[in-house]
Design a protein around this motif. Structure first.
Motif, PDB file in Angstrom:
ATOM      1  N   PHE A  50       0.848  -1.138   0.064  1.00  0.00           N
ATOM      2  CA  PHE A  50       0.080   0.189  -0.045  1.00  0.00           C
ATOM      3  C   PHE A  50       0.923   1.267  -0.099  1.00  0.00           C
ATOM      4  N   HIS A  51       0.809   2.188  -0.894  1.00  0.00           N
ATOM      5  CA  HIS A  51       1.438   3.315  -0.956  1.00  0.00           C
ATOM      6  C   HIS A  51       1.141   4.473  -0.039  1.00  0.00           C
ATOM      7  N   GLY A  52       1.475   4.791   0.781  1.00  0.00           N
ATOM      8  CA  GLY A  52       1.023   5.817   1.802  1.00  0.00           C
ATOM      9  C   GLY A  52       1.168   7.009   1.130  1.00  0.00           C
ATOM     10  N   LEU A 150      10.669   2.426   3.233  1.00  0.00           N
ATOM     11  CA  LEU A 150      10.919   3.717   2.904  1.00  0.00           C
ATOM     12  C   LEU A 150      11.420   3.746   1.619  1.00  0.00           C
ATOM     13  N   GLU A 151      10.959   4.711   0.453  1.00  0.00           N
ATOM     14  CA  GLU A 151      11.085   5.029  -0.838  1.00  0.00           C
ATOM     15  C   GLU A 151      12.342   5.926  -1.147  1.00  0.00           C
ATOM     16  N   THR A 152      13.306   5.304  -2.165  1.00  0.00           N
ATOM     17  CA  THR A 152      14.218   6.082  -2.589  1.00  0.00           C
ATOM     18  C   THR A 152      13.718   7.098  -3.278  1.00  0.00           C
ATOM     19  N   VAL A 179      13.156   0.216  -3.485  1.00  0.00           N
ATOM     20  CA  VAL A 179      13.972   1.140  -4.446  1.00  0.00           C
ATOM     21  C   VAL A 179      12.970   1.342  -5.671  1.00  0.00           C
ATOM     22  N   ASP A 180      13.022   2.689  -5.851  1.00  0.00           N
ATOM     23  CA  ASP A 180      12.013   3.176  -7.358  1.00  0.00           C
ATOM     24  C   ASP A 180      13.405   3.538  -8.172  1.00  0.00           C
ATOM     25  N   THR A 181      13.361   2.791  -9.253  1.00  0.00           N
ATOM     26  CA  THR A 181      14.511   2.731 -10.151  1.00  0.00           C
ATOM     27  C   THR A 181      14.370   4.138 -11.036  1.00  0.00           C
ATOM     28  N   ASP A 182      13.061   4.719 -11.175  1.00  0.00           N
ATOM     29  CA  ASP A 182      13.189   5.974 -12.039  1.00  0.00           C
ATOM     30  C   ASP A 182      13.500   7.043 -11.032  1.00  0.00           C
ATOM     31  N   HIS A 183      13.255   7.182  -9.860  1.00  0.00           N
ATOM     32  CA  HIS A 183      13.569   8.253  -8.899  1.00  0.00           C
ATOM     33  C   HIS A 183      15.175   8.056  -8.786  1.00  0.00           C
ATOM     34  N   VAL A 184      15.931   6.808  -8.529  1.00  0.00           N
ATOM     35  CA  VAL A 184      17.246   6.701  -8.506  1.00  0.00           C
ATOM     36  C   VAL A 184      17.905   7.147  -9.631  1.00  0.00           C
ATOM     37  N   LEU A 206       9.915  -2.895  -4.637  1.00  0.00           N
ATOM     38  CA  LEU A 206      10.159  -2.389  -5.914  1.00  0.00           C
ATOM     39  C   LEU A 206       9.339  -1.275  -6.785  1.00  0.00           C
ATOM     40  N   HIS A 207       9.669  -0.268  -6.962  1.00  0.00           N
ATOM     41  CA  HIS A 207       8.785   0.688  -8.081  1.00  0.00           C
ATOM     42  C   HIS A 207       9.671   0.508  -9.502  1.00  0.00           C
ATOM     43  N   LEU A 208       9.382  -0.197  -9.987  1.00  0.00           N
ATOM     44  CA  LEU A 208      10.025  -0.534 -11.546  1.00  0.00           C
ATOM     45  C   LEU A 208       9.402   0.516 -12.440  1.00  0.00           C
ATOM     46  N   PHE A 217       9.671  10.592 -14.762  1.00  0.00           N
ATOM     47  CA  PHE A 217       8.506  10.476 -15.590  1.00  0.00           C
ATOM     48  C   PHE A 217       7.859   9.273 -15.510  1.00  0.00           C
ATOM     49  N   HIS A 218       8.317   8.373 -14.851  1.00  0.00           N
ATOM     50  CA  HIS A 218       7.651   6.965 -14.558  1.00  0.00           C
ATOM     51  C   HIS A 218       7.316   5.975 -15.963  1.00  0.00           C
ATOM     52  N   LEU A 219       8.284   6.265 -16.825  1.00  0.00           N
ATOM     53  CA  LEU A 219       7.994   5.498 -18.134  1.00  0.00           C
ATOM     54  C   LEU A 219       8.146   3.969 -17.859  1.00  0.00           C
ATOM     55  N   LEU A 246       5.243  -2.757 -11.333  1.00  0.00           N
ATOM     56  CA  LEU A 246       5.703  -1.426 -12.063  1.00  0.00           C
ATOM     57  C   LEU A 246       4.931  -0.389 -11.404  1.00  0.00           C
ATOM     58  N   GLU A 247       5.433   0.951 -11.408  1.00  0.00           N
ATOM     59  CA  GLU A 247       4.686   1.775 -10.956  1.00  0.00           C
ATOM     60  C   GLU A 247       4.741   2.972 -12.288  1.00  0.00           C
ATOM     61  N   LEU A 248       3.765   3.203 -12.840  1.00  0.00           N
ATOM     62  CA  LEU A 248       3.848   3.847 -14.039  1.00  0.00           C
ATOM     63  C   LEU A 248       2.815   5.042 -14.165  1.00  0.00           C
TER      64      LEU A 248
HETATM   65 MN   LIG Z   1       7.574   5.327  -6.734  1.00  0.00          MN
END
Ligand SMILES: [Mn+2]
Length: 273
Positions: A50-52, A150-152, A179-184, A206-208, A217-219, A246-248
């Motif tokens: 669940f995403h707070g 805790l999200e990156t 880990v959110d790959t797009d953020h990183v 993961l948020h891929l 941009f969450h592509l 996937l978080e798009l």
């Molecule tokens: Mn994210």
């Protein structure tokens, strides 16, 4: 896949063969838990996370005691929703909105990231305040199956090592990292595969998503410049055994998001099979 907390999205995910979802804080969940649980059950979709909520009202790093107390109260309400839905992971952003804005930080809507002016004299206090809040939320969730991840954030604002540092400072067994790959990848200075290695055994979710290093941009994976073979290798190295989530997209482009989900799923199957 991360989806809004609504029945339609659950059914849509199921129709694409998706087994696991992360539900997000919108639309508001009050009074809707039973209906959502029913939809999940009939669609045979499992909520893994669940995403707070995030933003000034949810800032767990606020130096204002009253503001932080209110934020924690709101997160606890969502931790309860998280447990009621049967999700075992509560993804939370580090709180730095009050800190950043009070020091001249600005939101850049073109790049979807903020500038984050740091003061050497107060930055460690920010991490400690976050850790204190995480510990309180972890203790609140201790009797449930919910773990806190805790999200990156975008690497121009906060590094993965700083995120891991905060999660460890909380000194609770039920606090880890998402880990959110797009953020990183924003800024292009840190490779998502290295962020995964830096997180190690604390990697719980993961948020891929992808970008070309120029903004948040969450592509779908494959559309940016992230090396996904390297990501898959790093996930094996740290023995990640969770869901490939996937978080798009952005909430306003709802219809496009489903075609991006299909594209992302197909891409991940090629990389991970
Ligand atoms: Mn994210």
């Amino acid at each position: 896949v991360s989806i809004p907390s609504e029945e339609d999205s659950i059914l849509r995910a199921a129709s694409l063969g998706i087994e696991y979802v992360e539900l997000t804080f919108a639309p508001p969940l009050k009074g809707r838990i039973r209906a959502l649980s029913r939809a999940l059950g009939s669609a045979c979709v499992k909520v893994v996370s669940f995403h707070g909520p995030f933003g000034l009202a949810y800032d767990i790093g606020s130096f204002d005691p009253k503001g932080r107390r209110e934020a924690l109260k709101r997160h606890k309400e969502h931790l309860r929703y998280c447990a009621q839905l049967g999700a075992t992971c509560y993804v939370i952003h580090p709180g730095f909105e009050s800190y950043g804005y009070s020091r001249g930080g600005r939101w850049n809507d073109a790049k979807k990231v903020g500038t984050f002016p740091r003061e050497e004299s107060t930055i460690e206090r920010l991490w400690k305040t976050n850790a204190l809040s995480l510990a309180e939320l972890a203790d609140f969730a201790a009797d449930s199956d919910v773990r806190i991840a805790l999200e990156t954030g975008p690497s121009n604002m906060i590094t993965t090592l700083e995120t891991v540092h905060m999660a460890k400072l909380a000194k609770r067994k039920n606090v880890g990292v998402c880990v959110d790959t797009d953020h990183v990848n924003v800024g292009g200075t840190v490779k998502p595969s290295d962020a995964i290695r830096q997180t190690g055994r604390l990697l719980w979710f993961l948020h891929l998503n992808d970008n070309k290093g120029d903004g948040d941009f969450h592509l779908p994976p494959g559309r940016g410049n992230i090396d996904w073979v390297a990501v898959a290798r790093a996930l094996r190295e740290v023995s990640y055994d969770g869901v490939l989530n996937l978080e798009l997209g952005e909430r306003k482009r709802r219809e496009d998001v489903w075609s991006e989900v299909k594209e992302g799923v197909a891409f991940l199957r090629r990389i991970f099979d």
